[in-house]
Design an enzyme around this catalytic site. Structure first.
Site, PDB file in Angstrom:
ATOM      1  N   GLU A   1       0.893  -1.171   0.000  1.00 33.20           N
ATOM      2  CA  GLU A   1       0.000   0.000   0.000  1.00 33.20           C
ATOM      3  C   GLU A   1       0.925   1.213   0.000  1.00 33.20           C
ATOM      4  O   GLU A   1       1.635   1.477   0.966  1.00 33.20           O
ATOM      5  CB  GLU A   1      -0.903  -0.018   1.240  1.00 33.20           C
ATOM      6  CG  GLU A   1      -1.822  -1.244   1.324  1.00 33.20           C
ATOM      7  CD  GLU A   1      -3.098  -1.122   0.478  1.00 33.20           C
ATOM      8  OE1 GLU A   1      -3.303  -0.072  -0.157  1.00 33.20           O
ATOM      9  OE2 GLU A   1      -3.882  -2.089   0.460  1.00 33.20           O
TER      10      GLU A   1
HETATM   11 ZN   LIG Z   1      -6.822  -1.065  -3.061  1.00 28.20          ZN
END
Ligand SMILES: [Zn+2]
Length: 482
Positions: free
Chosen positions: A312
């Site tokens: 992320e």
């Molecule tokens: Zn995502």
């Protein structure tokens, strides 16, 4: 009339003077300057902009045109609204790494990362750059990156451009999926309201907190692989069988690496994840007993039993796209992680292969790094010059050859196998001292790293491969069977 002629005449003379000056400038310039100016590649990807499907398509074509030896592209399939899921193939090697971005529409900063990464790989190859002890050209001889920068082009287009980019007849449905709002900045799904990262056949039935119907996020669809985009990714992975996959998302600066990973693979996968985490600063997500499934890497890890990473990229920014102000920091963190993934993939794919005895000769057409073992991190002995070499063994896309200084491993790129007739002619020529050419090729050995390979790093090899190069070198010439 007279003055007109005169001024025209003056202009002609001025042109002549400019022409002469131009000629002098080009001939008097140092040639090295002229050459480097002509060779320096044009920068193609401009990361700090709202990066659309159209810009990406244009840049992919430009990259493939500028680096035809390294980058090829094709469509992995079509989206629900007929946009292409472009996949770039970058590299020349046997091991495959699959990189993908923008499964989730509002996370298109991951597309920018993959595009910038592709250009950076190409520049590193062109400039013969190194990463630590690795020559990136050698890495790219053993790995091919399959890069899908935008898995969800319809969703990204809706998130960036809103309703106007879609047919009028579909506006009512899109508005409904977006809770009546005309602001689509929070959109994650594809343009049919299916969350593409809830579409893969990995515990799909038990996905946590699904939306009840088509929605801007979290609707898993009526069945796995219902969305065309998920079908295309499923097929691409099955066709290319990646050794490692990285699926980029953008929220939280964390790293997923485990999905019900079997105990036998945990050490291997955690090692890569730990190194990746150390390079990027993304925190490892602790495995939980009952993880929610349906994600691309959930399926990849379960189906292929290979490492799959889901980074992320940015701190959480709420229900919108990552601001471009975060780009510099994202690039700094992720720029070099791709070399870690590439070298790991080469190592893992080679661990599974065995060295086999091979007879034959090759013509090496380009300089090649001479390795002591078929591993990117083994000792190296400088560059071998183009020449004819006898082949003794192969392992994956590595070949072992005889040189003046002993046995060496090189990539099987940039060389040509000789036919039986050519070998016969070559051996005959070498038997006749008068006709013999200058012995060429080998460079004085000067190991750059520890020459001792660890026992584990060659564990996949046959007993013969653990014989020392000297033993093999003294083998009887009768072993040659062209
Ligand atoms: Zn995502």
């Amino acid at each position: 009339m007279f003055s007109l002629i005169r001024s025209a005449d003056r202009r002609t003379r001025l042109h002549a003077v400019i022409l002469v000056l131009c000629f002098l400038a080009t001939t008097l310039l140092p040639t090295s300057f002229a050459a480097s100016a002509a060779e320096s590649p044009i920068n193609i990807v401009e990361p700090k902009q709202t990066y659309t499907y159209e810009i990406m398509t244009r840049d992919i074509k430009a990259l493939a045109k500028q680096y035809p030896e390294l980058i090829r592209y094709r469509s992995a399939g079509k989206s629900e609204y007929n946009r292409d899921l472009w996949v770039m193939e970058v590299g020349r090697g046997e091991a495959t790494v699959l990189l993908n971005g923008s499964h989730h529409a509002r996370e298109w900063i991951s597309t920018i990362l993959l595009m910038e990464m592709t250009e950076n790989i190409a520049l590193s190859d062109k400039n013969d750059s190194k990463w630590g002890n690795y020559r990136i050209r050698d890495l790219l001889d053993h790995v091919t990156f399959q890069i899908v920068p935008m898995v969800n082009p319809d969703g990204v287009t809706l998130q960036q451009k809103g309703l106007d980019a879609f047919p009028k007849k579909d506006h009512a449905a899109l508005l409904k999926m977006n809770g009546g709002s005309r602001n689509f900045k929070r959109w994650k799904a594809n343009a049919k309201g299916v969350d593409l990262n809830r579409q893969y056949p990995a515990n799909w039935e038990q996905i946590n907190n699904p939306a009840p119907g088509p929605h801007y996020m979290n609707y898993k669809g009526k069945k796995p692989l219902e969305a065309k985009e998920a079908q295309a990714m499923f097929k691409l992975a099955n066709d290319t069988k990646p050794t490692v996959a990285v699926s980029y998302h953008s929220s939280g600066e964390i790293l997923y690496w485990n999905y019900k990973t079997p105990a036998a693979n945990v050490k291997r996968d955690l090692e890569l994840a730990t190194d990746f985490s150390a390079m990027t600063g993304y925190k490892l997500v602790k495995p939980v007993a009952k993880p929610s499934g349906g994600g691309f890497n959930d399926w990849f890890i379960q189906h292929f039993a290979q490492p799959g990473l889901t980074p992320e990229l940015s701190p959480s920014v709420g229900e919108t796209s990552v601001p471009l102000a975060n780009w510099d920091s994202i690039w700094k963190k992720n720029k070099n992680a791709v070399w870690l993934v590439g070298t790991t993939a080469v190592k893992l794919s080679m661990d599974k292969k065995r060295a086999t005895e091979t007879a034959g000769w090759i013509e090496l057409k380009k300089e090649a790094t001479a390795y002591q073992w078929p591993m990117l991190n083994s000792a190296t002995f400088g560059l071998l010059a183009p020449d004819y070499y006898e082949v003794t063994r192969t392992k994956g896309d590595w070949i072992e050859i005889k040189t003046e200084a002993g046995l060496r491993w090189i990539s099987d790129r940039n060389n040509r196998k000789l036919s039986a007739d050519e070998i016969a002619a070559l051996l005959k020529e070498r038997e006749e001292p008068e006709a013999a050419e200058e012995p060429g090729g080998s460079v004085e050995p000067s190991p750059t790293t520890s020459p001792e390979p660890s026992a584990s790093s060659e564990s996949g090899a046959t007993p013969a491969s653990s014989a020392s190069p000297e033993t093999k070198e003294n083998a009887e010439p009768s072993a040659i069977t062209p």
